[in-house]
Design an enzyme around this catalytic site. Sequence first.
Site, PDB file in Angstrom:
ATOM      1  N   THR A  33       0.855  -1.198   0.000  1.00  0.00           N
ATOM      2  CA  THR A  33       0.000   0.000   0.000  1.00  0.00           C
ATOM      3  C   THR A  33       0.887   1.243   0.000  1.00  0.00           C
ATOM      4  O   THR A  33       1.969   1.242   0.587  1.00  0.00           O
ATOM      5  CB  THR A  33      -0.903  -0.023   1.249  1.00  0.00           C
ATOM      6  OG1 THR A  33      -1.799  -1.134   1.142  1.00  0.00           O
ATOM      7  CG2 THR A  33      -1.726   1.256   1.372  1.00  0.00           C
ATOM      8  N   GLY A  34       0.389   2.307  -0.652  1.00  0.00           N
ATOM      9  CA  GLY A  34       1.138   3.566  -0.688  1.00  0.00           C
ATOM     10  C   GLY A  34       1.414   3.961  -2.133  1.00  0.00           C
ATOM     11  O   GLY A  34       1.069   3.241  -3.072  1.00  0.00           O
ATOM     12  N   GLU A 111      -0.269  -5.169   6.172  1.00  0.00           N
ATOM     13  CA  GLU A 111       1.044  -5.268   5.503  1.00  0.00           C
ATOM     14  C   GLU A 111       1.962  -6.243   6.240  1.00  0.00           C
ATOM     15  O   GLU A 111       2.655  -7.041   5.626  1.00  0.00           O
ATOM     16  CB  GLU A 111       1.702  -3.888   5.427  1.00  0.00           C
ATOM     17  CG  GLU A 111       1.023  -2.967   4.430  1.00  0.00           C
ATOM     18  CD  GLU A 111       1.535  -1.529   4.481  1.00  0.00           C
ATOM     19  OE1 GLU A 111       1.350  -0.824   3.484  1.00  0.00           O
ATOM     20  OE2 GLU A 111       2.107  -1.115   5.508  1.00  0.00           O
ATOM     21  N   LYS A 129      14.584   7.083   1.371  1.00  0.00           N
ATOM     22  CA  LYS A 129      14.021   6.296   2.476  1.00  0.00           C
ATOM     23  C   LYS A 129      15.110   5.569   3.283  1.00  0.00           C
ATOM     24  O   LYS A 129      14.835   5.033   4.353  1.00  0.00           O
ATOM     25  CB  LYS A 129      13.028   5.256   1.931  1.00  0.00           C
ATOM     26  CG  LYS A 129      11.852   5.829   1.130  1.00  0.00           C
ATOM     27  CD  LYS A 129      10.828   6.433   2.025  1.00  0.00           C
ATOM     28  CE  LYS A 129       9.607   6.974   1.303  1.00  0.00           C
ATOM     29  NZ  LYS A 129       8.813   6.011   0.587  1.00  0.00           N
TER      30      LYS A 129
HETATM   31  C1  5RP Z   1       1.610   2.190   4.077  1.00  0.00           C
HETATM   32  C2  5RP Z   1       3.075   2.048   4.039  1.00  0.00           C
HETATM   33  C3  5RP Z   1       3.792   2.546   2.838  1.00  0.00           C
HETATM   34  O1  5RP Z   1       4.477   1.490   2.261  1.00  0.00           O
HETATM   35  C4  5RP Z   1       4.744   3.614   3.236  1.00  0.00           C
HETATM   36  O2  5RP Z   1       4.024   4.625   3.903  1.00  0.00           O
HETATM   37  C5  5RP Z   1       5.465   4.217   2.024  1.00  0.00           C
HETATM   38  O3  5RP Z   1       4.559   4.950   1.257  1.00  0.00           O
HETATM   39  P1  5RP Z   1       4.979   5.654  -0.089  1.00  0.00           P
HETATM   40  O4  5RP Z   1       5.328   4.578  -1.054  1.00  0.00           O
HETATM   41  O5  5RP Z   1       3.732   6.419  -0.495  1.00  0.00           O
HETATM   42  O6  5RP Z   1       6.141   6.569   0.195  1.00  0.00           O
HETATM   43  O7  5RP Z   1       3.696   1.536   4.931  1.00  0.00           O
HETATM   44  O8  5RP Z   1       1.074   1.791   5.307  1.00  0.00           O
END
Ligand code: 5RP
Length: 262
Positions: A33-34, A111, A129
């Site tokens: 997700t994300g 997740e 990240k």
């Molecule tokens: C969702 C998550 C996402 O993987 C995390 O927040 C990274 O998000 P993005 O890919 O939008 O930077 O843990 O619960």
Amino acid sequence: MPGELSPIDKAKFVAAKRAAQFVEDGMRVGLGTGSTAAWLVRCLGEMVREDGLKFRGVPTSTRTAQLAREVGIEVISLDEAKWLDITIDGADEFDGDLNLVKGGGGALLQEKIVATASDQMVVIADAAKEVEHLGAFPLPVEVIPFGWQTTRALLEETLISVDVLGRDVTLRMNGDAAFVTDEGNYILDLHLGRIGNPRQLALVLNQLPGVVENGLFIDICDSVVVGYGNGRVDVRDINSGTVETERLDFVENDNLFSDLDD
Ligand code: 5RP
């Protein structure tokens, strides 16, 4: 259009595009997700439609489930899949041991369940990240709504005896109301600054009544696909200790790059 993407979005896209190559016919695949995971789902949808790739996906949120169906991926539940060949998901932070902070999108519970039920977990992320120490990103902790303020007080008290820099705990909001997860729970964000011992903290947090799960993923991730804004992609495998670098081209594709709102 790809030419209009920001460098961060390009980095997320190339990481997702490279990781999509891990998926093979017949696999059961956990779909994260994300925004980075949304690129992955789009890439996989294109491979289903254009190349006839056949796999079944287990989404980690209602958002991902909806997008997966929209792009033509066969969606099944984790109970139907029972066990997964691979899960590919984003992260908010990863360190040199590929321990993660996740849950920025509020989907950490599903997740973690899905990633743990997989032969391998691959994280897709832009290079920003990567951190030396986890904790600059607020650590999400999913708690049940009943007595959440008591749980917050308990968390604050607990943080006094662990190796962290900050101790603020805030309720995640969605406008004027508390953010509610797919499981009907709340998220408390722990503003820790730096986590000295992530493994210990993960264990301690999950012992508190009211806590459902925390966003520390320890020893779960096997490899990370790191994307850069210039199309470079590094694939790092924690088990083999290898790093492979390549460069992906941005190919203009209206279907893939339009209407992505996650
Ligand atoms: C969702 C998550 C996402 O993987 C995390 O927040 C990274 O998000 P993005 O890919 O939008 O930077 O843990 O619960």
